[in-house]
Design a protein around this motif. Sequence first.
Motif, PDB file in Angstrom:
ATOM      1  N   ASP A 115       0.831  -1.198   0.000  1.00  0.00           N
ATOM      2  CA  ASP A 115       0.000   0.000   0.000  1.00  0.00           C
ATOM      3  C   ASP A 115       0.875   1.260   0.000  1.00  0.00           C
ATOM      4  OD1 ASP A 115      -2.365   1.376  -0.009  1.00  0.00           O
ATOM      5  OD2 ASP A 115      -2.577   1.395   2.168  1.00  0.00           O
ATOM      6  N   GLN A 116       0.257   2.366  -0.359  1.00  0.00           N
ATOM      7  CA  GLN A 116       0.941   3.653  -0.272  1.00  0.00           C
ATOM      8  C   GLN A 116       0.299   4.471   0.831  1.00  0.00           C
ATOM      9  OE1 GLN A 116       0.303   5.168  -4.250  1.00  0.00           O
ATOM     10  NE2 GLN A 116       2.437   4.740  -4.771  1.00  0.00           N
ATOM     11  N   GLN A 117       1.099   5.305   1.485  1.00  0.00           N
ATOM     12  CA  GLN A 117       0.540   6.285   2.406  1.00  0.00           C
ATOM     13  C   GLN A 117       0.490   7.617   1.666  1.00  0.00           C
ATOM     14  OE1 GLN A 117       3.048   4.141   4.249  1.00  0.00           O
ATOM     15  NE2 GLN A 117       1.181   2.991   4.638  1.00  0.00           N
ATOM     16  N   VAL A 118      -0.700   8.172   1.581  1.00  0.00           N
ATOM     17  CA  VAL A 118      -0.833   9.406   0.815  1.00  0.00           C
ATOM     18  C   VAL A 118      -1.456  10.498   1.673  1.00  0.00           C
ATOM     19  CG1 VAL A 118      -1.064   8.197  -1.375  1.00  0.00           C
ATOM     20  CG2 VAL A 118      -3.105   8.770  -0.069  1.00  0.00           C
ATOM     21  N   ALA A 119      -1.175  11.750   1.293  1.00  0.00           N
ATOM     22  CA  ALA A 119      -1.822  12.883   1.939  1.00  0.00           C
ATOM     23  C   ALA A 119      -2.987  13.307   1.059  1.00  0.00           C
ATOM     24  CB  ALA A 119      -0.837  14.033   2.098  1.00  0.00           C
ATOM     25  N   ILE A 145      -5.354  14.839   5.702  1.00  0.00           N
ATOM     26  CA  ILE A 145      -5.010  13.676   6.500  1.00  0.00           C
ATOM     27  C   ILE A 145      -4.019  12.826   5.724  1.00  0.00           C
ATOM     28  CG2 ILE A 145      -7.224  13.603   7.717  1.00  0.00           C
ATOM     29  CD1 ILE A 145      -8.022  11.227   5.943  1.00  0.00           C
ATOM     30  N   VAL A 146      -3.265  12.029   6.445  1.00  0.00           N
ATOM     31  CA  VAL A 146      -2.404  11.042   5.806  1.00  0.00           C
ATOM     32  C   VAL A 146      -3.035   9.683   6.057  1.00  0.00           C
ATOM     33  CG1 VAL A 146      -0.141   9.930   5.849  1.00  0.00           C
ATOM     34  CG2 VAL A 146      -0.315  12.417   6.008  1.00  0.00           C
ATOM     35  N   THR A 147      -3.300   8.958   4.976  1.00  0.00           N
ATOM     36  CA  THR A 147      -4.026   7.703   5.107  1.00  0.00           C
ATOM     37  C   THR A 147      -3.570   6.739   4.015  1.00  0.00           C
ATOM     38  OG1 THR A 147      -6.236   6.767   5.371  1.00  0.00           O
ATOM     39  CG2 THR A 147      -5.978   8.462   3.687  1.00  0.00           C
TER      40      THR A 147
END
Lengths: 274, 222
Positions: free
Chosen positions: A131-135, A197-199
């Motif tokens: 997965d990637q963590q994106v803002a 948010i970062v999710t």
Amino acid sequence: MGFSRRLWLGAAPAAAAGAAALLRPAAAEAQVAAGSTIDTVVKRGTLQVGVSLGTPPFGITNASMEPDGYDVNIAKLLAQQLGVKLAVVDIVAANRIPSLTTGKVDLVISSFSITAERAKAIAYSNAVYVDQQVAIGPKATAMPTIASLAGKRIGVTRSTTNDIALTKQAPPGTEIQRYDDDASTNQALLAGQVQGIVTSGALAAAIASRSPALALETKFVVSEAPMAAGLRRDDLEWLHWVNTTLFILWTNKQIQPLQQQWMGVVNSELPRFG
Amino acid sequence: MFQTYGVVQAEYLVEAMRWTASLAAIAMLGGAIGGALMVVLRLSDAMIPRAIGGAVTYVAQGTPLLVQLFLAYFGASAIGLDVPPLAAAAVAFTLWASAFLGDIWCGAIETVPKGQREAGLALGLRPRQLFWRVVLPQAVRPAIPPTVGFLVQVVKNTAIASIIGFRELTRAGQIVANVTFQPMPVFLTVAVLYFALCYPLSLAARLLERRLGSARIGPITV
């Protein structure tokens, strides 16, 4: 004085060791008697898997209010392979490691990113998803790079990989607001309490599509993280079985349709430890 | 994958309210029994029971309920007991409610003026008669408002049990809100359901107070 001091110095480590022994998960000791978790699970006839059901698309409740989502379906496949029933235990993100180490669950599959810090406390299987963590934030908010977070209030779910990545990379002056689960983090964004948010990348697309009024968009990728199942550290037979089964499920193309269904993208390959 | 908030989701919340109500009922019942025990211990003439009662009260009041919950749930596992979330929550809430109810009731008993006791003694009442016929009836009325206030707190604090995976109203609300992306209607429903649990408590207390008030039992103020 010298004597009592020596006594104290001698007593302190003993007391610490005693406390540590007391706090060491009893589950580990129970397993020595009962064999590996794999035997316990087969004997019990139920596989207990910890999943946060407040983390779409990994763990959710479906239209008939049953546990569902990517992680739940991976757990179902594992239980099927073992020929046992699946019991999903709803846990919050911060309790993923305690639930394992205290023997509350056999396995944690809960958008569980692999980190070096966590690997000291628990063992990871091979990856189940990368997965990637994106803002993300509203279109109107200019937030092109991580440096632009300075002076902004950014929400994140406490003690998740998102939190770790954001805490490490955010420039000074970023106001990080931590929430206990993704539900609260998302709500903070929808309610305008945070500017972004970062999710997880999979969740970001879903949030954006569900709230057209806010015109949310993905701003930038913070980090990339493979996610895996978490196990107790001292349980190599169980770890080996989980890895073997994940390998079989991937080569039989049973995991790929789940990725397509829940994430909308399929990993080209799942990284393996070897 | 995502749903629209509707009847199924609302039913799910009502279902979860039953768990909130169950945990609150256990905590109230256990807390009432434990609280009475606390009163006995703390008003004892002997030093050791008094010290035990005091220690339990200070520990239970001086540590966060959240920490007590963690200890009951994960701590029990660490010493080899496998407790389900409901059992852990029941133990932690009972202990917590016992300490607070015991404290409230001790305080109420202490509000009864010393003169009442002395008058009873002068009339030749035995200590037991003195407690049941003179002190306790006068302590009941001042005890009601803080007791009810605390019971309402018990209901609302059951939300903390969500942290150990107990699927009560607040956790159910989070789950539904997250899958519907409609936090407003979901949490409005949650609020209404909490209110439905707490309001009858306050109402019953007001009735009880009025009835006891008309019986003219109460502390005599000069």
